[in-house]
Design an enzyme around this catalytic site. Structure first.
Site, PDB file in Angstrom:
ATOM      1  N   ARG A  54      -3.653  11.994   1.727  1.00 30.84           N
ATOM      2  CA  ARG A  54      -3.176  13.186   2.430  1.00 30.84           C
ATOM      3  C   ARG A  54      -1.994  12.889   3.350  1.00 30.84           C
ATOM      4  NH1 ARG A  54      -8.504  13.450   1.596  1.00 30.84           N
ATOM      5  NH2 ARG A  54      -9.413  15.436   0.926  1.00 30.84           N
ATOM      6  N   HIS A  79      -2.323  13.899  -2.756  1.00 32.53           N
ATOM      7  CA  HIS A  79      -2.081  13.271  -4.066  1.00 32.53           C
ATOM      8  C   HIS A  79      -0.798  13.769  -4.743  1.00 32.53           C
ATOM      9  CE1 HIS A  79      -5.616  11.002  -3.716  1.00 32.53           C
ATOM     10  NE2 HIS A  79      -6.456  11.679  -4.463  1.00 32.53           N
ATOM     11  N   HIS A 153      -6.654   6.136 -10.225  1.00 34.36           N
ATOM     12  CA  HIS A 153      -7.785   6.993  -9.841  1.00 34.36           C
ATOM     13  C   HIS A 153      -8.908   7.003 -10.875  1.00 34.36           C
ATOM     14  CE1 HIS A 153      -9.700  10.236  -7.573  1.00 34.36           C
ATOM     15  NE2 HIS A 153      -8.768  10.080  -6.649  1.00 34.36           N
ATOM     16  N   SER A 154      -9.202   5.870 -11.475  1.00 40.38           N
ATOM     17  CA  SER A 154     -10.386   5.809 -12.338  1.00 40.38           C
ATOM     18  C   SER A 154     -11.658   5.865 -11.492  1.00 40.38           C
ATOM     19  CB  SER A 154     -10.400   4.524 -13.166  1.00 40.38           C
ATOM     20  OG  SER A 154      -9.652   4.664 -14.344  1.00 40.38           O
ATOM     21  N   ASP A 210     -15.812   8.603   1.520  1.00 41.91           N
ATOM     22  CA  ASP A 210     -14.425   9.025   1.301  1.00 41.91           C
ATOM     23  C   ASP A 210     -13.611   8.373   2.417  1.00 41.91           C
ATOM     24  OD1 ASP A 210     -12.187  10.291   0.343  1.00 41.91           O
ATOM     25  OD2 ASP A 210     -12.974  12.330   0.521  1.00 41.91           O
ATOM     26  N   GLU A 272      -9.294   3.133  -4.793  1.00 40.27           N
ATOM     27  CA  GLU A 272      -7.898   3.551  -4.768  1.00 40.27           C
ATOM     28  C   GLU A 272      -7.103   2.601  -3.867  1.00 40.27           C
ATOM     29  OE1 GLU A 272      -7.642   7.898  -4.031  1.00 40.27           O
ATOM     30  OE2 GLU A 272      -9.822   7.820  -4.281  1.00 40.27           O
TER      31      GLU A 272
END
Length: 307
Positions: A54, A79, A153-154, A210, A272
């Site tokens: 972000r 993103h 981003h897997s 997160d 990530e």
């Protein structure tokens, strides 16, 4: 595939002869396209940019000028914006099929795309090594000052498509996380010791996470995921300062995953590797500015071991 320079499958053979696909995804291109209209787009396997994570209020200052981006996440830019690199058609540049097979894609992001300044030329190369590694290398150049932060981003699940990751063990070699308010970094770093974010010793994956972890030692081991069910381990290495860890994958029963799987909010875990979210707004964070004549370089390795 060239849509989003996306990893759609990653298969690892186990000691017992079984083969497991360790990344979530879909069987059809149309499902990948449609997934960006879900209540929360999963970005399965995609290359994320121009800026992963972000940017607060979708604004930042660059060389004394205020840059205002498209808002796509509660007033923030997430993103890369409304249609970031994960939804672009990349160009296949090279396909090698030798003992270390690789595929390279490129994308030219014109100046003003998603309101970012400068033309950005990006390449990503995926390589499968003889050491059971998926190696990812990104490079980018620009013709005027801009910001860039790319990531992969897997969603990984070492037990395949139909289970959760909650019984898999997570280890993160980080002693600090970014403090956030409403998912936006405050600029402070908090110690993980004696908190739920302490994964310096392995413990089961959480139901919800997160969080951006601060990686101190570049290109050393950043994280490990272990499945005792499949006797399979994955290690994460990167030259980036941050590791954003996210458990998710929910497709809200609207789109079926591979093998007709019904993905839910604990179907996979993302590692990530990237610069810090909102880095352009925090002078104490590693700089995300790319200048003409410089080369952005990002390398991440996901290494697998069956035992």
């Amino acid at each position: 595939m060239d849509y989003g320079a996306t990893v759609i499958a990653l298969k690892k053979s186990l000691k017992n002869g079984k083969v497991v696909d360790v990344v979530l995804g879909f069987d059809a291109l149309s499902d990948y396209v449609d997934s960006y209209s879900l209540p929360s787009a999963p970005y399965f396997g995609a290359t994320v940019g121009r800026f992963a994570g972000r940017i607060a209020n979708a604004t930042f200052d660059l060389n004394g000028k205020s840059i205002v981006l498209h808002q796509n996440n509660s007033g923030n830019a997430l993103h890369g914006g409304i249609a970031g690199f994960s939804q672009k058609l990349w160009r296949l540049e090279q396909l090698k099929t030798d003992k270390n097979p690789s595929v390279s894609f490129s994308y030219r992001s014109p100046a003003g795309e998603e309101l970012y300044p400068g033309e950005l030329k990006v390449s990503v190369t995926y390589t499968l090594t003889e050491e059971s590694e998926l190696e990812i290398e990104y490079k980018a150049t620009t013709n005027e000052p801009t910001v860039v932060n790319l990531t992969h981003h897997s969603y990984f699940n070492l037990e395949g498509q139909h289970s959760s990751v909650l019984k898999q063990e997570l280890h993160i070699d980080a002693y600090e996380i970014l403090e956030t308010i409403d998912m936006i970094p405050t600029g402070k770093m908090l110690p993980v010791q004696s908190t739920e974010s302490d994964y310096t010793a392995p413990k089961p994956c959480p139901e919800v996470i997160d969080t951006t972890f601060v990686i101190k030692a570049k290109e050393s081991l950043a994280a490990t995921l272990l499945s005792k069910e499949n006797n399979l381990k994955m290690e994460v290495y990167t030259n980036q300062p941050g590791l954003h860890v996210y458990v998710g994958g929910n497709c809200f029963t609207q789109i079926k995953g591979k093998e007709n799987a019904s993905y839910h909010s604990q179907s996979g875990i993302c590692f990530e590797t990237q610069n810090f979210p909102d880095a352009p707004n925090h002078p104490n964070f590693p700089s995300a500015i790319l200048l003409p004549g410089d080369i952005y370089f990002h390398k991440t390795i996901y290494k697998f071991q069956s035992f």
